[in-house]
Design a protein around this motif. Structure first.
Motif, short mmCIF file in Angstrom:
data_model
loop_
_atom_site.label_atom_id
_atom_site.label_comp_id
_atom_site.label_asym_id
_atom_site.label_seq_id
_atom_site.Cartn_x
_atom_site.Cartn_y
_atom_site.Cartn_z
N PRO A 63 -2.15 22.90 5.87
CA PRO A 63 -2.40 22.65 4.45
C PRO A 63 -3.90 22.41 4.23
N VAL A 64 -4.57 23.35 3.58
CA VAL A 64 -6.03 23.28 3.46
C VAL A 64 -6.49 22.79 2.09
N MET A 65 -5.59 22.76 1.13
CA MET A 65 -5.93 22.25 -0.20
C MET A 65 -4.66 21.67 -0.81
N GLY A 66 -4.79 20.54 -1.46
CA GLY A 66 -3.62 19.94 -2.08
C GLY A 66 -3.96 19.08 -3.27
N VAL A 67 -3.03 19.02 -4.21
CA VAL A 67 -3.13 18.15 -5.38
C VAL A 67 -1.82 17.39 -5.50
N VAL A 68 -1.92 16.08 -5.61
CA VAL A 68 -0.77 15.20 -5.83
C VAL A 68 -1.04 14.42 -7.10
N TYR A 69 -0.16 14.55 -8.08
CA TYR A 69 -0.36 13.89 -9.37
C TYR A 69 0.84 13.00 -9.67
N ALA A 70 0.54 11.72 -9.93
CA ALA A 70 1.58 10.76 -10.32
C ALA A 70 1.42 10.48 -11.82
N PRO A 71 2.11 11.22 -12.68
CA PRO A 71 1.84 11.13 -14.11
C PRO A 71 2.16 9.77 -14.72
N ALA A 72 3.18 9.08 -14.22
CA ALA A 72 3.50 7.76 -14.77
C ALA A 72 2.46 6.72 -14.38
N LEU A 73 1.81 6.92 -13.24
CA LEU A 73 0.77 6.01 -12.78
C LEU A 73 -0.61 6.41 -13.27
N LYS A 74 -0.72 7.60 -13.84
CA LYS A 74 -1.99 8.14 -14.37
C LYS A 74 -3.06 8.25 -13.28
N VAL A 75 -2.62 8.73 -12.12
CA VAL A 75 -3.53 8.90 -10.98
C VAL A 75 -3.24 10.24 -10.32
N LEU A 76 -4.28 10.88 -9.84
CA LEU A 76 -4.17 12.17 -9.16
C LEU A 76 -5.04 12.12 -7.91
N TRP A 77 -4.56 12.72 -6.83
CA TRP A 77 -5.33 12.81 -5.59
C TRP A 77 -5.54 14.28 -5.24
N THR A 78 -6.70 14.58 -4.67
CA THR A 78 -6.97 15.95 -4.23
C THR A 78 -7.47 15.95 -2.80
N GLY A 79 -7.20 17.03 -2.12
CA GLY A 79 -7.75 17.26 -0.79
C GLY A 79 -8.22 18.68 -0.69
N ASP A 80 -9.46 18.87 -0.29
CA ASP A 80 -10.05 20.21 -0.18
C ASP A 80 -11.06 20.18 0.96
N GLY A 81 -10.72 20.86 2.06
CA GLY A 81 -11.60 20.81 3.23
C GLY A 81 -11.63 19.41 3.80
N ASP A 82 -12.81 18.81 3.86
CA ASP A 82 -12.93 17.44 4.37
C ASP A 82 -13.29 16.46 3.26
N ILE A 83 -12.95 16.80 2.02
CA ILE A 83 -13.22 15.92 0.89
C ILE A 83 -11.91 15.58 0.19
N ALA A 84 -11.60 14.29 0.14
CA ALA A 84 -10.44 13.80 -0.59
C ALA A 84 -10.90 12.91 -1.73
N CYS A 85 -10.26 13.02 -2.87
CA CYS A 85 -10.66 12.25 -4.05
C CYS A 85 -9.44 11.63 -4.73
N LYS A 86 -9.69 10.50 -5.37
CA LYS A 86 -8.70 9.86 -6.24
C LYS A 86 -9.24 9.94 -7.67
N VAL A 87 -8.40 10.42 -8.57
CA VAL A 87 -8.84 10.72 -9.93
C VAL A 87 -7.99 9.93 -10.93
N GLN A 88 -8.62 9.20 -11.81
CA GLN A 88 -7.91 8.52 -12.89
C GLN A 88 -7.68 9.49 -14.04
N ILE A 89 -6.50 9.41 -14.64
CA ILE A 89 -6.12 10.34 -15.71
C ILE A 89 -5.86 9.55 -16.99
N SER A 90 -6.39 10.03 -18.10
CA SER A 90 -6.24 9.34 -19.38
C SER A 90 -4.87 9.61 -20.01
#
Length: 257
Positions: free
Chosen positions: A108-135
């Protein structure tokens, strides 16, 4: 590509939350697992986006597969779980997710996980992972990089809320894992990725679409998911087996075991 996957998950999450507000209608698949109109509406949105932007990349999606639609896939394909944690969704909990992963050569080389009720999204791409707040308007408001933490003296285990088994309990007890977090869906991988937990043992049935996106986030954050032989978990289709989309047992680690 990543921004397109993010946009698709956000749109799917909007569909899911619409059903969540109205109250889902629950039916059951042939394997007795529950499904709601939110699952199908979210999958339709994602499949439309992927077909438009990446028409040459096969897509293996949970609800389509449940209806016998599994395309021939080579070394590169998408795995889609439009609503992971349907039991949590039905019961009114918040730990359900939308998952999209790109698999290349079994990893798995790229992924997006979104928790809509928690308003948070995580991404993974290569060696960079991020946590994203959603409005509330389903827009990205804050992005920060995340990494797995170094292995502490007493690691924290994260276990499945709905699928804990005696083997899982034995694993936790044998390793003296006093602290544990019980949570649903692919959020378990995300907790490891952001350093909130350290190990996720899974000794009950999962499918590739359940794990690939979270696994991509974890690997991008410096973690790894290993099968029971100690090799990285592979996402390879086995056409000779009707259950060829199922994963073996595995252990996900935030730091090397």
């Amino acid at each position: 590509m990543l921004e397109i996957l993010i946009a698709a998950t956000l749109k799917a999450g909007k569909e899911i939350m619409s059903v969540h507000a109205a109250g889902p209608h629950v039916t059951y698949k042939n394997d007795c697992s529950p499904v709601t109109e939110a699952d199908q509406r979210a999958e339709d949105v994602i499949l439309e986006a992927l077909a438009h932007h990446f028409p040459d990349i096969p897509v293996i999606a949970e609800e389509a597969a449940a209806n016998g639609i599994v395309p021939n896939a080579g070394d590169e394909f998408f795995l889609v779980d439009p609503l992971d944690g349907t039991k949590e969704f039905i019961s009114g909990k918040q730990d359900f997710t939308v998952n999209i992963a790109l698999v290349r050569n079994g990893a798995p080389v790229m992924g997006v996980v979104y928790a809509p009720a928690l308003k948070v999204l995580w991404t993974g791409d290569g060696d960079i992972a991020c946590k994203v707040q959603i409005s509330d308007e389903f827009e990205q408001t804050d992005v920060r990089k995340v990494r797995c933490r170094a292995k502490p003296t007493i690691p924290i285990a994260v276990i499945s809320r709905s699928h804990c088994t005696p083997k899982t309990e034995a694993f936790v007890a044998e390793r003296g894992l006093i602290d544990s977090i019980s949570i649903g869906s692919s959020l378990k991988f995300c907790l490891l990725a952001e350093g909130a937990a350290d190990v996720y043992p899974r000794f009950s049935r999962t499918m590739m679409w359940d794990t690939a996106a979270g696994d991509a986030v974890l690997r991008a954050a410096g973690g790894i998911t290993l099968d029971m032989s100690g090799a990285p978990l592979r996402y390879e289709l086995d056409d000779s087996d009707s259950d060829g989309l199922a994963n073996p047992d595995f252990i996900a680690w935030g730091a090397a075991p």
